[in-house]
Scaffold this motif. Structure first.
Motif, PDB file in Angstrom:
ATOM      1  N   UNK A 176      -1.906  73.568  20.484  1.00  0.00           N
ATOM      2  CA  UNK A 176      -2.966  73.655  21.501  1.00  0.00           C
ATOM      3  C   UNK A 176      -2.475  74.356  22.767  1.00  0.00           C
ATOM      4  N   UNK A 177      -1.633  75.384  22.611  1.00  0.00           N
ATOM      5  CA  UNK A 177      -1.158  76.152  23.755  1.00  0.00           C
ATOM      6  C   UNK A 177      -0.032  75.510  24.531  1.00  0.00           C
ATOM      7  N   UNK A 178       0.454  74.343  24.105  1.00  0.00           N
ATOM      8  CA  UNK A 178       1.555  73.652  24.783  1.00  0.00           C
ATOM      9  C   UNK A 178       2.780  73.708  23.894  1.00  0.00           C
ATOM     10  N   UNK A 179       3.906  74.231  24.417  1.00  0.00           N
ATOM     11  CA  UNK A 179       5.131  74.418  23.644  1.00  0.00           C
ATOM     12  C   UNK A 179       6.238  73.549  24.217  1.00  0.00           C
ATOM     13  N   UNK A 180       7.052  72.968  23.336  1.00  0.00           N
ATOM     14  CA  UNK A 180       8.183  72.159  23.773  1.00  0.00           C
ATOM     15  C   UNK A 180       9.433  72.963  24.027  1.00  0.00           C
ATOM     16  N   UNK A 191      13.244  70.441  27.538  1.00  0.00           N
ATOM     17  CA  UNK A 191      13.622  69.167  28.143  1.00  0.00           C
ATOM     18  C   UNK A 191      14.481  68.434  27.129  1.00  0.00           C
ATOM     19  N   UNK A 192      15.812  68.489  27.321  1.00  0.00           N
ATOM     20  CA  UNK A 192      16.729  67.993  26.310  1.00  0.00           C
ATOM     21  C   UNK A 192      17.090  66.533  26.431  1.00  0.00           C
ATOM     22  N   UNK A 213      19.290  71.571  34.596  1.00  0.00           N
ATOM     23  CA  UNK A 213      18.638  72.170  35.760  1.00  0.00           C
ATOM     24  C   UNK A 213      19.611  72.240  36.924  1.00  0.00           C
ATOM     25  N   UNK A 214      19.962  73.442  37.422  1.00  0.00           N
ATOM     26  CA  UNK A 214      20.913  73.560  38.537  1.00  0.00           C
ATOM     27  C   UNK A 214      20.249  73.211  39.866  1.00  0.00           C
ATOM     28  N   UNK A 242      14.328  70.972  32.374  1.00  0.00           N
ATOM     29  CA  UNK A 242      13.376  71.903  32.969  1.00  0.00           C
ATOM     30  C   UNK A 242      12.993  71.457  34.367  1.00  0.00           C
ATOM     31  N   UNK A 243      12.542  72.410  35.131  1.00  0.00           N
ATOM     32  CA  UNK A 243      12.024  72.157  36.468  1.00  0.00           C
ATOM     33  C   UNK A 243      11.017  73.247  36.802  1.00  0.00           C
TER      34      UNK A 243
END
Length: 387
Positions: free
Chosen positions: A173-177, A192-193, A93-94, A117-118
């Motif tokens: 359930x609509x949530x992706x990683x 999110x690594x 994330x910059x 992620x942000x």
């Protein structure tokens, strides 16, 4: 033990003492230097050159083993200059860049991968929004992307709700990683690594395969490492004592402290041990009298001064009249009246009556007391001479 041996022993003790002081000063200076000039390691989380648990050196070496060339860029200018055709631009994330700087940085790259992620990135790139994680643990890809077909199960720790047209992988359930955006001519991936691609977790589940699938699709990877040194955000930190003082203040304080320690040791060794000595102190009665008189005069307390004069006269009159020191003013007045053949009432008023309230009354009372003492002394002397 001879005097020479004693002197040699004392000299050796002094030398060892100074050596111990010098060693302590050197250690103190080294500690101050380490605290003042030491800087923390700039290689933080998801850094491709960091071997810490949170770094990604293991993933970078794995990519190199697969023939992928990696260019580590720590400034935006280096990253933009290194991007060419068939290049993957990778970064965490910059956080230190403004929205315009992020858009300018990622614009030349055909493939962009964000390893952390942000909410700002999701909004800026229109990828979706944060979502609550599903109840299940490890997930398979569950998306129609050939590059992820051979990736095993992974267990993301942050999930997203994909925007319209954005592909969600490792979804339930609509949530992706993982989010993949192919809506334009460029591909953007975000996940999110920290719990998937870091050195600590790369060997778990299918995390290594996921890293190769995301970063190993081109022969060249430009890995940009955001930092505050490369920020374009204008922010003013509040002034502190360290920023307001000149740079020479700290060395000057340390030098003064060292000089004070050396001076204290030198002065302490010059004198011998303390010796208690009792000295006789004699204070003359006249000094006490004059001192109390000055205090009374300074306070302007006529009554107190008159009381002191009266007490002195009573003691002297009692001694001259053959009375005890504890005789009352009435007894002194009776004895003086008998000797002087004058009314007792006037003498009692002088010796036990109201005290003067001002300086003129004080002067008059002092004069009358002096006359009374003189008269009694004269009468006593006359009686002694006639007997």
């Amino acid at each position: 033990m001879t005097g020479t041996a004693v002197r040699e022993k004392g000299r050796l003790r002094s030398v060892f003492g100074w050596l111990a002081i010098a060693a302590a000063v050197i250690v103190f200076a080294l500690l101050v230097s380490a605290l003042t000039f030491g800087a923390p390691d700039s290689r933080g989380a998801l850094d491709p050159e960091s071997a810490n648990d949170s770094g990604t050196l293991a993933l970078a070496e794995l990519l190199r083993d697969q023939g992928v060339e990696i260019t580590v860029a720590r400034t935006r200018a280096e990253a933009v200059a290194a991007v060419d055709e068939d290049t993957t631009l990778v970064m965490a994330d910059p956080f230190s860049l403004s929205d315009d700087a992020v858009a300018e940085l990622i614009e030349p790259a055909d493939r962009r991968v964000f390893l952390s992620s942000a909410s700002r990135l999701l909004r800026l790139l229109d990828l979706g929004e944060d979502a609550a994680p599903p109840a299940s643990g490890a997930l398979s890809a569950r998306c129609d992307l050939p590059s992820l077909a051979d990736v095993g199960d992974v267990q993301p720790d942050r999930f997203f709700a994909p925007a319209s047209g954005v592909i969600g992988c490792f979804e339930e359930d609509g949530a992706a990683g993982l989010l993949i955006d192919d809506r334009g001519d460029q591909r953007t991936a975000i996940l999110e690594g920290g719990a998937l691609l870091s050195n600590e977790h790369l060997a778990e589940n299918g995390n290594a395969a996921l890293g190769l699938a995301l970063l190993g699709q081109t022969d060249h990877v430009v890995w940009y490492v955001p930092s505050l040194a490369d920020t374009d955000l204008e922010a003013q930190s509040p002034d502190t004592l360290a920023t307001l003082t000149p740079p020479w203040v700290t060395p000057a304080i340390l030098l003064l402290l060292l000089a004070g320690i050396v001076a204290g040791i030198a002065r302490g060794q010059r004198f011998g041990p303390l010796v208690t000595e009792t000295l006789p102190v004699t204070v003359r009665a006249s000094e006490t009298m004059h001192g109390r008189a000055r205090l009374t005069a300074k306070a302007g307390d006529a009554a107190h001064a008159a009381s002191a004069l009266r007490d002195g006269s009573l003691r002297r009159l009692a001694a001259r009249l053959g009375l005890t020191a504890r005789s009352t003013p009435a007894e002194v007045a009776d004895a003086a009246s008998d000797r002087l053949r004058i009314p007792r009432g006037s003498l009692y008023q002088l010796l036990a009556g109201p005290l003067p309230e001002n300086d003129s009354e004080l002067v008059d009372a002092a004069r009358r007391l002096a006359e009374l003492e003189t008269a009694v002394d004269t009468a006593v002397h006359v009686e002694r001479n006639t007997t």
